[in-house]
Motif scaffolding. Structure first.
Motif, PDB file in Angstrom:
ATOM      1  N   ILE A  64     120.033 165.613  77.518  1.00 22.59           N
ATOM      2  CA  ILE A  64     118.814 165.187  76.820  1.00 22.59           C
ATOM      3  C   ILE A  64     117.728 166.255  76.954  1.00 22.59           C
ATOM      4  O   ILE A  64     117.035 166.577  75.989  1.00 22.59           O
ATOM      5  N   ALA A  65     117.618 166.832  78.157  1.00 20.65           N
ATOM      6  CA  ALA A  65     116.613 167.879  78.388  1.00 20.65           C
ATOM      7  C   ALA A  65     116.899 169.115  77.532  1.00 20.65           C
ATOM      8  O   ALA A  65     115.971 169.794  77.086  1.00 20.65           O
ATOM      9  N   LYS A  66     118.179 169.402  77.271  1.00 16.03           N
ATOM     10  CA  LYS A  66     118.560 170.553  76.448  1.00 16.03           C
ATOM     11  C   LYS A  66     118.319 170.305  74.963  1.00 16.03           C
ATOM     12  O   LYS A  66     118.268 171.254  74.188  1.00 16.03           O
ATOM     13  N   LYS A  67     118.206 169.030  74.571  1.00 13.99           N
ATOM     14  CA  LYS A  67     118.119 168.691  73.149  1.00 13.99           C
ATOM     15  C   LYS A  67     116.946 167.751  72.868  1.00 13.99           C
ATOM     16  O   LYS A  67     117.128 166.641  72.380  1.00 13.99           O
ATOM     17  N   PRO A  68     115.713 168.183  73.165  1.00 18.70           N
ATOM     18  CA  PRO A  68     114.562 167.299  72.949  1.00 18.70           C
ATOM     19  C   PRO A  68     114.371 166.916  71.487  1.00 18.70           C
ATOM     20  O   PRO A  68     113.773 165.875  71.198  1.00 18.70           O
ATOM     21  N   HIS A  69     114.892 167.716  70.571  1.00 16.08           N
ATOM     22  CA  HIS A  69     114.759 167.418  69.140  1.00 16.08           C
ATOM     23  C   HIS A  69     115.471 166.120  68.748  1.00 16.08           C
ATOM     24  O   HIS A  69     115.161 165.530  67.713  1.00 16.08           O
ATOM     25  N   LEU A  70     116.405 165.648  69.581  1.00 12.72           N
ATOM     26  CA  LEU A  70     117.127 164.410  69.267  1.00 12.72           C
ATOM     27  C   LEU A  70     116.282 163.164  69.537  1.00 12.72           C
ATOM     28  O   LEU A  70     116.593 162.088  69.041  1.00 12.72           O
ATOM     29  N   LYS A  71     115.259 163.315  70.378  1.00 11.88           N
ATOM     30  CA  LYS A  71     114.362 162.205  70.701  1.00 11.88           C
ATOM     31  C   LYS A  71     115.125 160.969  71.210  1.00 11.88           C
ATOM     32  O   LYS A  71     114.853 159.845  70.789  1.00 11.88           O
ATOM     33  N   VAL A  72     116.078 161.187  72.116  1.00 14.52           N
ATOM     34  CA  VAL A  72     116.838 160.068  72.687  1.00 14.52           C
ATOM     35  C   VAL A  72     116.329 159.684  74.074  1.00 14.52           C
ATOM     36  O   VAL A  72     116.865 158.778  74.691  1.00 14.52           O
ATOM     37  N   ASP A  73     115.266 160.338  74.541  1.00 10.49           N
ATOM     38  CA  ASP A  73     114.745 160.010  75.866  1.00 10.49           C
ATOM     39  C   ASP A  73     114.202 158.597  75.938  1.00 10.49           C
ATOM     40  O   ASP A  73     114.067 158.024  77.007  1.00 10.49           O
ATOM     41  N   GLY A  74     113.931 157.975  74.801  1.00 10.97           N
ATOM     42  CA  GLY A  74     113.500 156.581  74.775  1.00 10.97           C
ATOM     43  C   GLY A  74     114.599 155.616  75.211  1.00 10.97           C
ATOM     44  O   GLY A  74     114.336 154.450  75.482  1.00 10.97           O
TER      45      GLY A  74
END
Length: 90
Positions: A39-49
């Motif tokens: 998730i940290a490598k791919k912030p553009h995915l916005k899955v941290d929610g």
């Protein structure tokens, strides 16, 4: 077999076939720690929610499990991503 029906020769053939686990998914064995790294490598995915669901561990509902697979599929799109996932030792 059910009803007493048998197929001569077929049973031996299937018994002798090498067995494999057909329903083992690599994505099902990714730890929450590895998911957080991806998730940290791919912030553009916005899955941290989805972190609340990710951190639930074994307390997820069936619906949450399917949501997890959707998130994991988004995170594991390259060979590098797959190599980050630890493999079970036999």
């Amino acid at each position: 077999m059910e009803g007493g029906l048998q197929w001569p020769g077929k049973t031996d053939f299937y018994v002798q076939l090498p067995k494999v686990e057909l329903h083992a998914h690599l994505n099902g064995s990714i730890s929450s720690r590895t998911m957080k790294k991806l998730i940290a490598k791919k912030p553009h995915l916005k899955v941290d929610g989805h972190m609340t669901m990710i951190d639930k561990g074994k307390k997820r509902t069936l619906e949450e499990c399917f949501q997890m697979f959707q998130v994991i599929h988004q995170l594991t799109t390259s060979a590098e991503d797959i190599l980050m996932t630890p493999q079970k030792r036999q």
